[in-house]
Design an enzyme around this catalytic site. Structure first.
Site, short mmCIF file in Angstrom:
data_model
loop_
_atom_site.label_atom_id
_atom_site.label_comp_id
_atom_site.label_asym_id
_atom_site.label_seq_id
_atom_site.Cartn_x
_atom_site.Cartn_y
_atom_site.Cartn_z
N ASP A 1 1.86 -3.95 -9.31
CA ASP A 1 1.79 -5.26 -10.04
C ASP A 1 1.93 -5.32 -11.41
OD1 ASP A 1 0.80 -5.51 -7.60
OD2 ASP A 1 -1.65 -5.55 -8.08
N SER B 1 -11.11 -19.16 -22.75
CA SER B 1 -10.38 -19.50 -21.57
C SER B 1 -10.25 -20.83 -21.11
CB SER B 1 -10.94 -18.57 -20.33
OG SER B 1 -10.20 -19.05 -19.24
N GLY C 1 -8.06 -13.79 -7.26
CA GLY C 1 -8.51 -13.23 -6.32
C GLY C 1 -7.55 -13.67 -4.99
N HIS D 1 1.01 -1.16 -0.09
CA HIS D 1 0.07 -0.11 -0.09
C HIS D 1 0.77 1.30 0.09
CE1 HIS D 1 -4.04 -1.95 0.29
NE2 HIS D 1 -3.32 -2.82 1.11
N THR D 2 2.30 0.96 -0.55
CA THR D 2 3.13 2.32 -0.78
C THR D 2 2.77 2.99 -2.14
OG1 THR D 2 4.61 0.73 -1.02
CG2 THR D 2 4.57 1.89 1.03
N ASP D 3 2.43 2.07 -3.22
CA ASP D 3 2.79 2.29 -4.70
C ASP D 3 1.87 3.72 -5.12
OD1 ASP D 3 0.18 0.66 -4.66
OD2 ASP D 3 0.93 -0.20 -6.48
N LEU E 1 -2.12 -12.28 -6.03
CA LEU E 1 -0.86 -12.58 -6.73
C LEU E 1 -0.75 -12.22 -7.84
CD1 LEU E 1 -0.18 -16.48 -5.21
CD2 LEU E 1 0.61 -14.40 -4.57
N SER E 2 -1.79 -11.29 -8.38
CA SER E 2 -1.68 -10.28 -9.51
C SER E 2 -2.36 -11.27 -10.87
CB SER E 2 -0.46 -9.61 -9.66
OG SER E 2 -0.42 -8.72 -8.76
#
Ligand code: GLA
Length: 388
Positions: free
Chosen positions: A172, A68, A122, A35-37, A125-126
């Site tokens: 990410d 998919s 979800g 939560h710094t980006d 892990l992006s």
């Protein structure tokens, strides 16, 4: 794996003269800097060995076909209808990318696509950035749009902000785009200056533990935290001119913190400023091969995310605190946005089996959920794969 995907591709789309290409974009795990980006701060993530594959071929018509290997939902969308969001579907990530290319004046042509991913969805892990980057990278190359990787990273973040509706920062997409095997990516999210730091784990192993508590980024409290940081900045700006919380050193924050009258908002800011400092210390520790210090910083990061930022929750805290009781665990913290998802752990290799068994059992007993464990290698960023 690729051969099976090729079979699925040809079964659905048939064979023709247009060449088939295969691309891969990894998921990512953040070692520290949470939560710094979006505050213009520092982050230290790694790209993973698992990710999203995209098989793609030009089509001789004006349709984009999406398929998919993981989800039932597929779509066949005419090029002039790409602007419409499809509620709750994975296809919004590639659609977001198409819309960014359209905004940049690019001409979209027909194509057939098959996505297949092995990043748990979800789980923090992006998986989303992985789909975004594999799409933007592949289309940019296939249709020779001429964007460089940094432009594609920025464009992919915008797709998530504007089309999907999550106000995420750039970590990410950057990690997925510029990650390097056996390196961590030290990124200044304000200037986008970065360095790839060798991350040799030697007798240690990176273990990711999934709480299996599902969270949706859009409806989670993520956007609320982004807003709270903006509020903290507003208070500070009444007396001091800074652009981002990331500009504050710990010392300066301590001196000026009283300008934030709201106790909750002050704690949010305190997390950001202290986390930024921990990233700098973590980089030093990595460079000195001092894994124990790195572990301590990871633990402190989690504790700050729990008490000051309040994004952990019962499941993540249980996994982390049970992990820390096990011999051989050097550091354990939540990774990603929080509110569920995964923890990242550094563990002495010889204790990994015991870790999974004991933590798995205790976690189940306490929460009623089954934890899952992954043992990824640190991999390279997005790329085209050579196929025969
Ligand atoms: C999510 C966002 C990132 C970052 C992290 C928290 O993963 O996509 O931009 O803000 O949360 O560090």
């Amino acid at each position: 794996m690729i051969n099976e995907l090729k079979e699925i591709f040809y079964k659905n789309y048939g064979e023709n003269k247009n060449e088939l290409f295969v691309y891969f974009a990894p998921g990512r795990v953040n070692i520290i800097g949470e939560h710094t980006d979006y505050n213009g701060g520092f982050v230290l993530p790694c790209a993973l060995s698992f990710g999203t594959y995209l098989l793609i071929r030009k089509a001789n018509n004006s349709k984009i076909k999406f398929l998919s290997a993981n989800f039932d939902f597929s779509a066949n969308i005419p090029i002039n209808k790409l602007k419409k969001k499809i509620n709750g579907e994975w296809v919004n990530y590639p659609l977001g990318i198409f819309n960014q290319f359209i905004k940049k004046g690019k001409d979209i042509q027909g194509m057939e696509m098959l996505f297949s991913g092995n990043v748990p969805n979800g789980a923090g892990l992006s998986s989303s950035a992985s789909i975004e980057l594999v799409t933007s990278f592949a289309i940019n190359e296939l249709f020779e749009y001429g964007f460089d990787i940094i432009e594609l990273i920025k464009l992919s973040q915008k797709a998530e902000n504007e089309f999907v509706g999550v106000n995420c920062g750039i970590m990410d997409q950057f990690a997925v785009g510029k990650g390097k095997k056996n390196h961590a990516l030290f990124l200044n999210c304000e200037t986008l200056k970065y360095a790839q730091i060798p991350f040799n784990l030697n007798e240690y192993k990176l273990v990711i533990a999934n709480t299996n508590k599902k969270r949706g980024l859009t409806d989670s409290k993520y956007n609320e935290r982004v807003a709270e940081c903006k509020e903290a900045l507003k208070f500070i700006n009444k007396k001091f001119t800074i652009k981002n919380l990331g500009e504050l050193s710990l010392e300066t924050f301590e001196e000026i913190q009283d300008v934030i009258p709201d106790e909750v908002i002050r704690r949010r800011a305190e997390h950001v400023v202290s986390e930024d400092y921990r990233v700098l210390e973590a980089v030093k520790a990595m460079e000195n091969n001092d894994i124990k210090t790195l572990g301590k910083l990871m633990n402190a990061s989690h504790d700050s995310l729990k008490t000051n930022y309040e994004v952990t929750g019962f499941e993540l805290d249980t996994l982390v605190y049970e992990a820390r009781k096990i011999t051989g665990v050097i550091g354990s913290r939540m990774t990603g946005a929080g509110f569920g998802g995964c923890t990242v752990n550094i563990i002495k290799k010889i204790y990994v089996d015991e870790f999974c068994k004991k933590v798995g059992e205790r976690y189940k007993k306490i929460t009623g959920l089954n934890a899952e464990f992954y043992f990824p290698e640190i991999g390279d960023g997005v790329r085209r794969l050579v196929i025969d």
